[in-house]
Every structure is written in structure tokens, then in C-alpha cells.
Design an enzyme around this catalytic site. Structure first.
Site, PDB file in Angstrom:
ATOM      1  N   PHE A 115       0.853  -1.179   0.000  1.00 17.30           N
ATOM      2  CA  PHE A 115       0.000   0.000   0.000  1.00 17.30           C
ATOM      3  C   PHE A 115       0.892   1.232   0.000  1.00 17.30           C
ATOM      4  CE2 PHE A 115      -2.360   3.487   1.735  1.00 17.30           C
ATOM      5  CZ  PHE A 115      -3.561   3.391   1.060  1.00 17.30           C
ATOM      6  N   ASP A 137       9.829   2.502   0.272  1.00 14.14           N
ATOM      7  CA  ASP A 137       8.770   3.420   0.706  1.00 14.14           C
ATOM      8  C   ASP A 137       8.838   3.538   2.214  1.00 14.14           C
ATOM      9  OD1 ASP A 137       6.467   4.656   1.530  1.00 14.14           O
ATOM     10  OD2 ASP A 137       5.117   3.497   0.234  1.00 14.14           O
ATOM     11  N   LYS A 193       4.605  11.649   5.434  1.00 10.84           N
ATOM     12  CA  LYS A 193       4.019  11.709   6.774  1.00 10.84           C
ATOM     13  C   LYS A 193       4.838  12.485   7.801  1.00 10.84           C
ATOM     14  CE  LYS A 193       1.384   7.359   6.403  1.00 10.84           C
ATOM     15  NZ  LYS A 193       0.125   7.770   5.850  1.00 10.84           N
TER      16      LYS A 193
END
Lengths: 864, 450
Positions: free
Chosen positions: A77, A173, A202
Site C-alpha cells: 500500500f 517506501d 508523513k
């Protein structure tokens, strides 16, 4: 830093320099040890950028011609943009969003199988065949969205080596895992790898502002020439200021080290929870997850609700996993508090599961009947310890919440409800499988407390609530059709005494609308176990159908109240009417396939009551037992999932294989008399046994049949044909009140051995207001059955009634009360002319006016 | 007669004056004795017929007559009374139910009769009917005494002797049917005629007591207290030559006390349910079982919103004219009482043929009005049609199902219309005769209504 920068400069075009971007780029590249960075806004954008970078790099350095692959792994994801979901394996992300971008995939292009996470060999297989075409390999060091999946040590390293071997960019990632979250600056550092491209998001801004970045080497980054990629907001001065400030905090407050120690402390705390409900606790640093074992249809969601109730917000993923990612700045004390909350919530959770020691069992009884029909009787029962009266929190696991709350709200310890259609043919079918087989809807409840007014109100509320739950017109049970019997229902001993009320709706039609909420109360509904067989089309297309429930409370030795909730459904199905011959299977009979047992069931069986001979079952039953003196084959669904039982009957020549089945006492009621203004009731009670039987007789008639109790005559005919008068040992007669209550006649009688007893009494028919008639007034009013109740006595002979045999087999109860319901009857009442109101008003008032005129004349006329 | 006159002539020759008077006295005594014998014969025959039917055909009585709606109403049904007795024997309050609505006095009487064979019950009914007939005969005699002075010139002597009055009552088919159906209305009737007789005889206190009992048994006879009060005042008026308001007030107060005492006594025994089951039940006409009155079909068909309004209207119509009617006929309170009995019979909430039978039984007392009746043919026909059609239409509606409720309703309308016609024909006749008494010269003229 945000406000400071915001007051200075928020955005400038990339075409111009500003004092922030350069400084920030330098700071960040030095911070993470990369040569170049490309600032973007969101994580997904950064991932997109990395993919583009990889492709461009492949184009330049691997000679790929716009056909390079970027591959991911199963369960990835990275975001929700088009390019990223092309790679996703989660149907929720993908379905309906196609077509997808070619050559961005997590699937092996040759085999079509997914490239599994934590399986380096899958990656190797792809690279082996397509290595030359692959530009980049995108991976999360810990799969966050998939449920904090931490790979085996060495997996990432092996992947990295494979990438180097085939000259593929290793793209990492780190959006969720990066920047101190896992106890190192980048999660990948645990494997001591330096990826070719690192994606940050983030935490890069500390949650203040959307900032993301792609870090890479000069070689890779410069594959993209100025003008080939860009972003309006990417690297705006505000973002740069925020990112730098956030990273400074991470560095200055030593959050990396903190995450590492606190994470260990957290996991250590959680691992102390010794519960079978917790399957796994895993994570790195402060990125952790709890995986729970689903029990009885309860998932991580329910645990999250319990956590929320105690003040901890957490989000479940994939039903069984709860992700726990506390802020890096959390203090040790706060973390301990979290651990404490989780421990308590888990305790609550398991307590809730075990609270009433709730247990569930499902049984199906199949009984081929004498006349070729088949009785199917389902029983689903839940037992629990009722919560104490002062307990304010209630957990419902298997026990249906609706019933639990109705029981509490209306002070009901004992509740019986049944919907029945079609008469039970006692002369052919013997004893019915349940004790309530009167046609229509029957509600019986014992309401705690002795206050009559209060219990009246509770009863009204109860019938209304049940009406809502079962989509039935039970709300029409009011004081005009509720009786308070004293003799007939004494057998059902409850934990508390109270007022027993009995309401009857003879006109109620039973349909799927009632069945659906009934099925919803089953722990597995109709998704597994015997519930699968509940096919309304077949169940309602039967000669007899009865669906019901009963709640009974008993006091255990330690003073706790045990509640038993039983749902039953019986149907008499005619295989020949379905075009089935002498050989058919259960699935053909109900047109549904039996599956595995309901996981929540501690027992899940099919019992087949066999005729003495002439029945072959396939497959072989698991065991055999005896029920009411008959051989019974038992199939255990838990050991034999997906069983389909085939019944094969030998041609019926000898009727001896089918023992004659008659009940000990039978009751039939007829309406006598002719004409519309009066009539009578005649009930015949037959005792077939060799000893006298004590029975109680209950007949509740609506107020508009005005019963004359003085006309009651009871005569009994002995075997030799002589008639004698029989005196009841007890008589309770409550006269009806117009529009207020029904009349109720309750008698205790002793029926002599082998006798036929006739009860007769007469009534006048009331005349109703025209608004009180139903729309089909001339059809008449259905009058509910009379109920005969007696204790089955072994000495009296005859087989043990079926429902008692079942009860005995399950609980070992020796008491056996049998109730026989008579037929309904139709009382046609005299009807007025429904089109007459205005005429009647006019005519009658004319006569009155005539009277008034004449009397006025008489009084005022003066002859003198 | 001819023998008598010969004797008289003979005596007159001897001592003209005394002999004639003595002979007249003897003749009178003989006529009275003959009249008494006739009355006794009538009573015995009437009772015997009833008793024979009751004993010989118990099935007819219990299965057919007692369940006829024209004869038995919810407040007078014998079957309901038996049920009430049965319930009270089994320690259930008979008033806590929708079936029993009769007076506790009857309950007490029939609890006693319950332990005796059925014959005694039959005898009680027959005896009550005979007593009513006897009281009517006594009323006729008393009235004949009183009205001697009150005659239209040229009017000849009354032919309606007491025995004839008793005959008209006892052999009226409606009366016979009512007794055979054992309708408890007869007890109320006995109280009514006793009250009228006591009133006309000047026994005011007895009259008040009987009225109170009648009112207790079936509520509506309470209106009779108006003529009773007038009767009491009339006897005083003759002495004092003026109406005494105090007399009337005293009578009313005594009546109120007696009625109140009866109701309170039983309310104390049976609770408020007693009130709801009797007084309230009668006033609200709660049971819509058909009868020969106006209430049942109207209240089956009326819209719920108007129900209370029409209860008030109907009951007011039935009760409110007691005082004006009594005052209008204040010179003949017995006639006022008869008019009120007729009004009740037509307009009460649960009327039956028995109510009409009492009204018809009182009519012969006013035989002198017969020739003043203008619509006697019409009203007789209406009543006969009403009475004859009701069972036929009931059979068509209830038993055969070929007719509907409107049939029976039509019969009751005709029946009530017949009663109203008769009632006001009678009232008009009375007024016309008064006119003739006071103005004999107008006798031959027709009265033109304004």
C-alpha cells in the site's frame, strides 16, 4: 517555524530561487545521507515520482524503450493514485478503477501469481526472466496497511542483492516507517541497506503540513532533466521550513532512540497479556500491531470499541489486526497507561465472551412420518448467566441482544412466542416436537412483580417490542385478548414468580418477514451450520409450520440466574409433493446445501428418527442413540462438514415398520348451534391410556362471544358406552368485559381411563359497532384454540412425547408436560349494513323529531 | 236482570223509598260479587294457561322465547339472570363482567329460588303477572269511584269493569309471551302498577317506595315520581283547594332518599362495578344487541365522535318530558303516569314487547277516551305490523341470512312509530274530552289545530 515562514513567504515558483529550498535540500540530504532530493507534497505523489524516476532511469541506463517494469509485492500500500493502484493487490483499492497502467505490477507477468512479501524467491523468479526489463522494485520495509507485517530478517537484504544483481533500482517506501518511527532513522537501516531511492512523507513534516520527498543518488535523480517533472507546491518555502524544523526535533529530542526503547517497552508490555484471544503482537519501534483471534463472529473492531470506551483510539485493519502507532513524543507513563488500557480491554473482551459462559448448540431432528411426510425440527439454543440486576454494562456475544434487552426492560424472565400455520395432525403424526402448536401467534410471558397495573403496562410494552422485532402484528395483543391462566402453564418453573399472561392472535399469518428477524438472532444466522437449511420457500410450503422461541430462567445453586434461550422451527414437508420419490437427500428436500457447522456451536448435529425398518441413510451416521424408544441416527456436523444425507425408503408394504403414533390425550373442539345470534362450544377429550389422567383445560373466548358459564356440562363416556356427569376438581371462570377482557374458562379435570369426555357450553354472539368489524366482516372471527395440558405419565402407557424426549436427551429432565391445542373455529357475527350510517341517522332522528313535535303540540295546544 | 226488576217493583209497592234503596243496594252487592267472581275466574284462567305452558313446554320457553330479542333485553334476560346467580354462587361478583346488568334485588330473590325446583320459579312469574292484573283491576275500580263526578253529560256508564281490565292485560299475547320468556321486566311492572295504585289510593309513602323499587329495577320508572307527587298533592288539594309546593318537594325528597339508599346499599356490597353495570350500562346503551327500540342500530352505525352527543340527546328525549307531561295532565295524575309509561316504552334504551304490554294494560282504564281516538286504526295497524314483522325479519336476517339488519330495523321503526302515534292520539283524546266536560256545547264541533 510554520508561522514564522508563513508570515514571510509561502510560495514561489520553482523557476525562481528562494532562501528556503536550497537550505532545506542541503539539510535533508545531509540528514539522510543522500546526494539529491526532490521535494513533493504527499506520499502518493512522492511514490509516483519515484516510479517515474525509476522508469526514466531504466530508459537511460538500461536501454528500456518505454516498456520497463516497476514491480511491487503482494499486500503493498503506497497510496491511491492511478499508478500506485495499478500495482495494488487489494481489491478494495482496485475494483472498478481500471484500466490500469501496464507494467506497474505486483504480479509475476509470466505466471500471473502474486509476488509475495517476505518471499525473496518470488522476486528472484521475476527478475530471472524479466530482469533486463525491470527498472525498479518498490517495497515497504514494514507493510503498514497490510497489518504491520514485519519481514523476516534478511528478506530485504536478499531483495537488495537481487536488485543489484539484475541492475534494478531498489526503491524503499519509508512514508509510514521512516524518520525514527521504527527505532532507526529509516526502517531499512535495520537491514543495513542503502536503497537507491527512499521515499519520505508523513512524519517529514511532523504532521503539520503535507511534505514528502524522494531521496536518491545524483545518477538516478539526474535522469530527469529540468522541465521534465515538477510540482506547484513541491518544495515551497513553507514546506521546507516545516520539514527542517520537524527533522531538527527528531534529531534534537533523540526521537530515534526513544522510539526504539519505548517500542520495546510497549511490545514487552503487550506480550505479557496471556490470552488466547491475542494471536500475535509485532512491530518495530513505535509501529506495532496486535492480531486477535476472531471468536464467535467478533473481530478486532469489537475490541477497538472496547478500547475506545476506555479512551484509546485505534484502528483495525483486515478484521483481525489492530494497528498501534502512538506519537513518537509519547512519554513512558502515557505508554504504560496505553498498555494498561489494552490489557483491561482484552480482559473485558474475554469476559464478555465468557461472561454468561454463553454456549450455543444447534440440532436438527428429521423424522419421517407415517404418511410419507417428513418432520424437520430445528432447535437452536443459547445459554448464559444473566447479568446481575445492578450491572450496567452488558455484553452480548451469542445471546441475542434484542431478547436480552426486552427481558430486562419488561421484567420478563420467561417468554414464549410461537407462530404456527397448519394444524398438527396428531392422529397421524403423534406428539408434536414442541409444546405450542396452536395456529396463529401465541405469546406467553411471566412478568415479575405483583403490581397488576404495572404488569399490564409491561405486557403492553413487551408485545409492542416483540411486534417490532418480528415484524408481526403482536401489538394487537392487548387486554381484550390476554388471559391470565392459573392452571395450564404451571410446568414452566421460572426463577421468579410473577403474573403469567397469555395472549393469542389466531388470525396471524406467518411469513418470511417473521422468519428473517428470527434467523438474524442465530449466532451464525444462515451463513453456516444448520441455519443454511432455512429456506423459506420450502419451509412455508409445508403442511405444518411452527416457528418460535422461548426464554426460560432458572436459578443456579450459587444464586445466579441462568437464562436459556431456545429458537425452534418445525415444518412437516411432503417429499412427494416436491416430486421426490422414495430416495431423496436433505438438500433436495429443503433446496439448500448443508455446510460446515456454525463455528460458535458447541454441538451441531442432525438426528434422524428411524422407522423400525426400511430406511437406509447415506453416508453412514456418526453414532446411534435412542429417543422415545426409537432408533436414532446421529450426524455430527463438526466432524463431518458439508454432509448431505440421503434417505432411501423401502417400498411401503408392511405398515408395521411405522408404529402407530397417537397421543395419550387428544382434544377436538367444535362450534355448535346455527343462526347468527347464539351458539355453543363442544370439546371432546379422549383419554386413550389405561389410567385416569389429570388435565387442565383452558378456553379463552373474546368478549363478543358472551359465555354462559352456567350452561357448562361435562359428560364422560366410559369404554362400555355409559355416560356419566363429570365434576371438575377446580373451576376458574373469568367472565368477559365488553371491549375489556376475554372470558376465560379454566378447569381441572380427571379423565377416567379409556374414556371420551364432552364439554359443552353456550354463548350469545355480541353485536359490534360497524367500525369494529374487520374489512371482510362476513368471513367471521377466528377464535383461538382451547389448550389441554397434562403431565405425561409413564404408567399411562404410550411413547414419551417427542419434545420431552428431546429435553430428556439434552438435560435429563424427567418432568414432562404435554399440551394439546384444539382446532380454531370461525365465529360469524351478525353484521350491520355497512352502507347505512347516514340512512340510519336520518330515519331514527326522524322518529325522534316526530316524537318531539307531537309532544310539543300536546303540551302547548290550548282548546280553551 | 229481569227477575231483579220484578222484585224491585214488588218492594217498591210496599215501601217505595226504602224498598227501592234496599233493592238497589242488594243489586249493587250482587253485581260486585259477580264482578269479583269474574275477576277471580280471569286471574285463575290466565295463571293456569301460563303455568301449563311453562310446565308442559319447558323447551319452548328456554330455547325459543327466552332468547328472543323482542322479549329479552340485556337488562331483563332470564338467561343472564341465571348466569348472574351462578356467578354469585361461585363467589364471583356478577357485576365484574359484561353479562349481568340486573338489580341485586333480583339476584337475592333468584338465589333463593335457585335452590328450589324450577316449578317455584314458574309459580313466581305466574303470580307476579296475576298480581299485576289484580292491581290493574283495583286501579280500574278506584278510578271508577273517583271519576264519577268527572263526566261528559250524556256519557253512559263504563263497560270496562275491573275484570275486563284484568282480562285485557292477562290475555294480551305480548304479556303472555313476556311472562313465558321469564323477562324480569315483569317485576318492574308490578312495582309500577303498585305505585300507581298506592298513589291513587292516597298511600303516598307506599307509592314512593314502589316507585323507588321500580326505578331500581329498570331505572326509567323513576320519572313516575312526578305523577305520584301530583297524586299526593291532589289529595291534599281537595282539602285545601290549592297546590302545595311543599307536598311535591317532600315527595321528591323521600323518593330521592329511598332510591339513593337502595343504590348506595348495593354499591357498598358490590363496589362501583355495580353502578357501571346497571345505571351506566342502561344510560349508555353499551350493549348493542338488537331490540325493538331506536338505540341499537343507531349506535351500531353512528360515528364514534358523535356517540356521547347522541346518548345525551336520546336519553334526554326519553326522560325530560316527565315533568311537563305530568303538569299538563295534573288533574288526572294516573293518566299522566300512563302517558309516561308509554313514552318509556317507546324511547328507553333496552325496550321490549313487555314494556308495550304494560302500556296496553293501562289503556283500558281510560276506556272513556276510546271514542275520541282519531288514529286508532292507524296506530293499531302500525303496532301489529311492527310486532308481526319483527320475528319474521329477525329470522330472515339472523337465521336464514337472506335479509340484513335493515329489515329488522325497519320493523322496529314501524313499531316505535305506532307507539308514538297511539301515545299522542291518546293525549289528544284526553284534552278533547276535558274540553267536552268543561264546554259541553262544543261537543259536536271539530277542533281545528292552529
Amino acid at each position: 517555524a510554520l508561522t514564522e515562514q508563513a508570515s514571510r513567504l509561502c510560495l514561489s515558483s520553482r523557476a525562481f530561487y528562494n532562501d528556503r529550498l536550497g537550505a532545506a535540500e542541503r539539510f535533508i540530504t545531509e540528514f539522510f545521507g543522500y546526494e539529491m532530493m526532490l521535494p513533493m507534497n504527499t506520499g502518493a505523489e512522492a511514490v509516483e515520482t519515484a516510479i517515474k524516476l525509476a522508469r526514466k532511469w531504466g530508459h537511460i541506463h538500461k536501454g528500456l524503450n518505454d516498456d520497463g517494469y516497476v514491480i511491487g509485492v503482494e499486500g503493498n500500500f503506497h497510496g491511491r493514485t492511478m499508478g500506485i493502484i495499478s500495482m495494488s493487490t487489494d481489491p478494495d483499492c482496485r475494483n472498478g478503477f481500471g484500466p490500469f497502467i501496464p507494467n506497474i505490477t505486483a504480479v509475476n507477468p509470466d505466471t500471473g501469481s502474486k509476488i509475495r512479501y517476505n518471499h525473496a524467491e518470488d522476486l528472484e523468479a521475476v527478475l530471472k526472466t524479466h530482469g533486463a526489463k525491470v527498472a525498479g522494485f518498490l517495497v515497504e520495509p514494514i507493510q503498514g496497511e497490510a497489518g504491520i507485517k514485519v519481514p523476516e530478517p534478511g528478506y530485504l537484504k536478499r531483495c537488495y542483492e537481487l536488485c543489484k544483481q539484475y541492475n534494478v533500482l531498489f526503491i524503499c517506501d519509508e512514508i509510514q516507517t521512516g524518520i525514527a518511527r521504527t527505532g532507526t532513522l529509516l526502517a531499512i537501516e535495520h537491514e543495513q541497506i542503502r536503497p537507491d531511492i527512499v521515499i519520505l512523507g508523513k512524519a517529514l513534516s511532523g504532521g503539520v503540513y503535507p511534505v514528502s520527498a524522494v531521496l536518491s543518488s545524483r545518477e538516478v535523480m539526474l535522469s530527469i532533466k529540468p522541465g521534465e517533472h515538477g510540482s506547484t507546491y513541491g518544495g515551497n518555502p513553507l514546506a521546507c521550513a516545516v520539514a527542517v524544523a520537524a527533522l531538527e526535533v527528531v534529531r534534537d529530542e533523540n526521537l530515534t532512540e526513544r522510539a526504539k526503547t519505548l517500542g520495546e517497552r510497549f511490545r514487552e508490555g503487550l506480550r505479557k497479556i496471556d490470552s488466547p484471544l491475542i494471536k500475535d503482537v509485532r512491530g518495530r519501534g513505535l509501529l506495532n500491531a496486535i492480531e486477535v483471534n476472531p471468536v464467535a463472529g467478533k473481530t478486532a473492531w469489537d475490541l477497538c470499541l472496547l478500547l475506545r470506551d476506555r479512551g484509546l483510539l485505534a484502528k483495525p485493519t483486515h478484521d483481525t489486526i489492530i494497528r498501534l502507532a502512538p506519537p513518537l513524543t509519547i512519554t513512558a507513563e502515557q505508554l504504560d497507561e496505553c498498555i494498561d488500557i489494552i490489557i483491561k480491554a482484552v480482559a473485558d473482551y474475554s469476559h464478555g465472551l465468557l461472561a454468561g459462559a454463553e454456549s450455543f448448540a444447534e440440532d436438527l431432528l428429521v423424522k419421517p412420518l407415517q404418511d410419507g411426510r417428513v418432520l424437520l425440527h430445528f432447535e437452536f439454543s443459547v445459554q448464559r448467566t444473566a447479568p446481575a440486576a445492578n450491572e450496567s454494562l452488558h455484553h452480548y456475544e451469542l445471546f441475542p441482544r434484542q431478547i436480552g434487552e426486552i427481558s430486562r426492560r419488561y421484567n420478563v424472565d420467561e417468554l414464549h412466542l410461537s407462530f404456527t400455520q397448519g394444524g398438527w395432525r396428531e392422529s397421524k403424526w403423534g406428539y408434536p416436537p414442541v409444546n405450542s402448536q396452536g395456529i396463529g401467534a401465541e405469546v406467553r410471558a411471566r412478568i415479575k412483580g405483583s403490581n397488576v397495573v404495572e404488569s399490564e403496562r409491561q405486557w403492553k410494552g413487551l408485545t409492542n417490542a416483540l411486534s417490532g422485532v418480528f415484524c408481526a402484528s403482536l401489538n394487537f395483543i392487548d387486554k381484550t385478548n390476554t388471559a391470565t391462566p392459573q392452571l395450564t402453564f404451571v410446568d414452566t418453573d421460572s426463577a421468579t414468580s410473577g403474573v403469567l399472561r397469555h395472549g393469542y392472535l389466531p388470525r396471524e399469518n406467518v411469513c418470511t418477514e417473521n422468519l428473517t428477524p428470527w434467523i438474524k438472532q442465530l449466532p451464525c444466522q444462515s451463513k453456516s451450520g444448520l441455519g443454511l437449511l432455512l429456506n423459506p420457500y420450502r419451509l412455508y410450503n409445508s403442511d405444518f409450520h411452527s416457528m418460535g422461541l422461548s426464554l426460560i430462567s432458572t436459578k443456579s445453586a450459587d444464586g445466579k440466574t441462568l437464562q436459556q434461550y431456545k429458537q425452534h422451527l418445525s415444518a412437516v414437508v411432503d417429499p412427494s409433493a416436491l416430486g421426490l420419490g422414495d430416495r431423496w437427500s436433505l438438500s433436495e428436500l429443503v433446496d439448500r446445501q448443508l455446510g460446515a457447522a456454525c463455528p460458535a456451536a458447541k454441538r451441531s448435529t442432525v438426528h434422524v428418527i428411524r422407522p423400525d425398518s426400511g430406511l437406509t441413510l447415506e453416508p453412514k451416521p456418526d453414532s446411534a442413540t435412542q429417543l422415545a424408544g426409537r432408533n436414532v441416527s446421529v450426524f455430527d456436523l463438526r466432524s463431518q462438514p458439508s454432509v448431505d444425507i440421503t434417505f432411501e425408503f423401502a417400498p411401503r408394504k408392511d405398515s408395521g415398520a411405522w408404529p402407530s403414533e397417537r397421543t395419550l390425550v387428544s382434544a377436538h373442539r367444535y362450534v355448535t348451534g346455527h343462526g347468527g345470534s347464539n351458539g355453543g362450544v363442544e370439546t371432546t377429550l379422549t383419554n386413550r391410556g389405561d389410567v385416569p389422567v389429570s388435565i387442565s383445560y383452558l378456553d379463552v373466548l373474546p368478549w363478543y362471544l358472551r359465555v354462559y358459564s352456567h350452561t357448562l356440562v361435562i359428560q364422560t363416556q366410559a369404554a362400555d358406552g355409559s355416560w356419566t356427569l363429570l365434576r371438575p376438581t377446580t373451576t376458574h371462570f373469568t367472565p368477559a368485559i365488553d371491549r375489556g377482557r376475554p372470558s376465560s374458562l379454566e378447569l381441572a379435570l380427571v379423565l377416567p381411563a379409556s374414556s371420551r369426555t364432552t364439554l359443552r357450553y353456550s354463548f350469545d354472539k355480541g353485536f359490534l359497532k360497524y367500525t369494529e368489524h374487520p374489512p371482510d366482516a362476513n368471513r367471521g372471527f377466528n377464535i383461538g384454540p382451547a389448550i389441554v395440558s397434562y403431565q405425561h405419565n409413564a404408567a399411562g402407557g404410550g411413547e414419551l412425547p417427542l419434545h420431552c424426549a428431546i429435553e430428556q436427551a439434552l438435560t435429563g429432565a424427567s418432568e414432562c408436560t404435554v399440551r394439546a391445542y384444539t382446532e380454531l373455529f370461525l365465529a360469524s357475527l351478525p353484521t350491520p349494513d355497512f352502507s347505512m350510517p347516514y340512512n340510519v341517522i336520518t330515519f331514527t332522528c326522524t322518529i325522534l323529531a316526530l316524537f318531539f313535535g307531537r309532544i310539543f303540540n300536546l303540551l302547548t295546544r290550548d282548546f280553551a | 236482570m229481569s227477575a231483579d226488576s220484578e222484585q224491585n217493583t214488588a218492594a217498591a209497592e210496599q215501601n217505595p223509598d226504602t224498598a227501592i234503596i234496599a233493592a238497589l243496594k242488594r243489586q249493587l252487592l250482587r253485581t260486585e260479587a259477580a264482578e269479583r267472581r269474574r275477576l277471580l275466574r280471569v286471574l285463575i284462567t290466565g295463571s293456569a294457561i301460563r303455568l301449563i305452558i311453562l310446565v308442559a313446554f319447558p323447551g319452548l320457553v328456554s330455547h325459543y322465547l327466552s332468547s328472543r330479542v323482542e322479549l329479552s333485553t340485556p337488562v331483563t334476560s332470564y338467561k343472564r339472570l341465571v348466569e348472574g346467580v351462578h356467578l354469585s354462587i361461585h363467589n364471583t361478583s356478577p357485576y365484574d363482567g359484561g353479562l349481568f346488568h340486573q338489580s341485586p334485588l333480583l339476584l337475592i330473590l333468584f338465589r333463593l329460588l335457585h335452590v328450589l325446583p324450577d316449578l317455584f320459579t314458574n309459580i313466581v312469574y305466574v303470580a307476579v303477572d296475576a298480581m299485576i292484573a289484580l292491581t290493574l283491576a283495583k286501579l280500574a275500580a278506584a278510578k271508577a269511584d273517583k271519576s264519577k263526578s268527572n263526566r261528559v253529560p250524556g256519557e253512559i256508564r263504563f263497560v270496562c269493569t275491573p275484570s275486563a281490565v284484568a282480562t285485557m292485560y292477562l290475555f294480551n299475547p305480548l304479556t303472555v309471551a313476556t311472562t313465558l320468556a321469564k323477562s324480569t321486566i315483569v317485576f318492574s311492572h308490578l312495582a309500577i302498577v303498585s305505585a300507581l295504585y298506592a298513589g291513587i289510593s292516597g298511600l303516598t309513602n307506599q307509592a314512593i317506595m314502589f316507585t323507588a323499587v321500580a326505578a331500581h329495577l329498570s331505572l326509567y320508572p323513576a320519572v313516575l315520581i312526578a305523577p305520584i307527587a301530583l297524586m299526593a298533592a291532589v289529595s291534599r288539594k281537595q282539602a285545601q283547594q290549592r297546590w302545595l309546593v311543599g307536598d311535591i318537594a317532600l315527595t321528591l325528597a323521600k323518593f330521592a332518599f329511598a332510591t339513593g339508599a337502595l343504590h348506595l346499599l348495593f354499591a357498598a356490597v358490590f363496589g362501583t362495578q355495580y353502578f357501571m353495570a346497571t345505571v351506566d350500562f342502561t344510560l349508555r346503551a353499551a350493549d348493542l344487541q338488537p331490540n325493538v327500540g331506536l338505540f341499537w342500530y343507531f349506535f351500531i352505525e353512528i360515528f364514534d365522535e358523535f356517540r356521547p352527543f347522541f346518548f345525551v340527546v336520546f336519553q334526554l328525549t326519553a326522560l325530560a318530558f316527565a315533568v311537563p307531561v305530568s303538569w299538563r295532565f295534573r288533574d288526572d295524575p294516573l293518566f299522566a303516569g300512563t302517558m309516561l309509561v308509554g313514552i318509556i316504552s317507546a324511547l328507553k334504551s333496552y325496550p321490549s314487547w313487555g314494556d308495550l304490554s304494560l302500556f296496553l294494560g293501562l289503556l283500558p282504564l281510560f276506556e272513556e277516551l276510546a271514542k275520541y281516538l282519531q288514529y286508532s286504526f292507524l296506530s293499531a295497524n302500525l303496532l301489529m305490523y311492527g310486532v308481526g314483522l319483527a320475528p319474521v325479519f329477525w329470522h330472515l336476517w339472523i337465521e336464514l341470512g337472506t335479509g340484513n339488519a335493515n329489515f329488522f330495523y325497519a320493523a322496529t321503526l314501524v313499531y316505535v312509530f305506532g307507539q308514538i302515534t297511539l301515545l299522542f292520539d291518546l293525549g289528544g283524546a284526553k284534552l278533547r274530552r276535558e274540553l267536552d266536560i268543561h264546554y259541553p256545547e262544543t261537543r259536536t264541533r271539530t277542533v281545528i289545530q292552529e
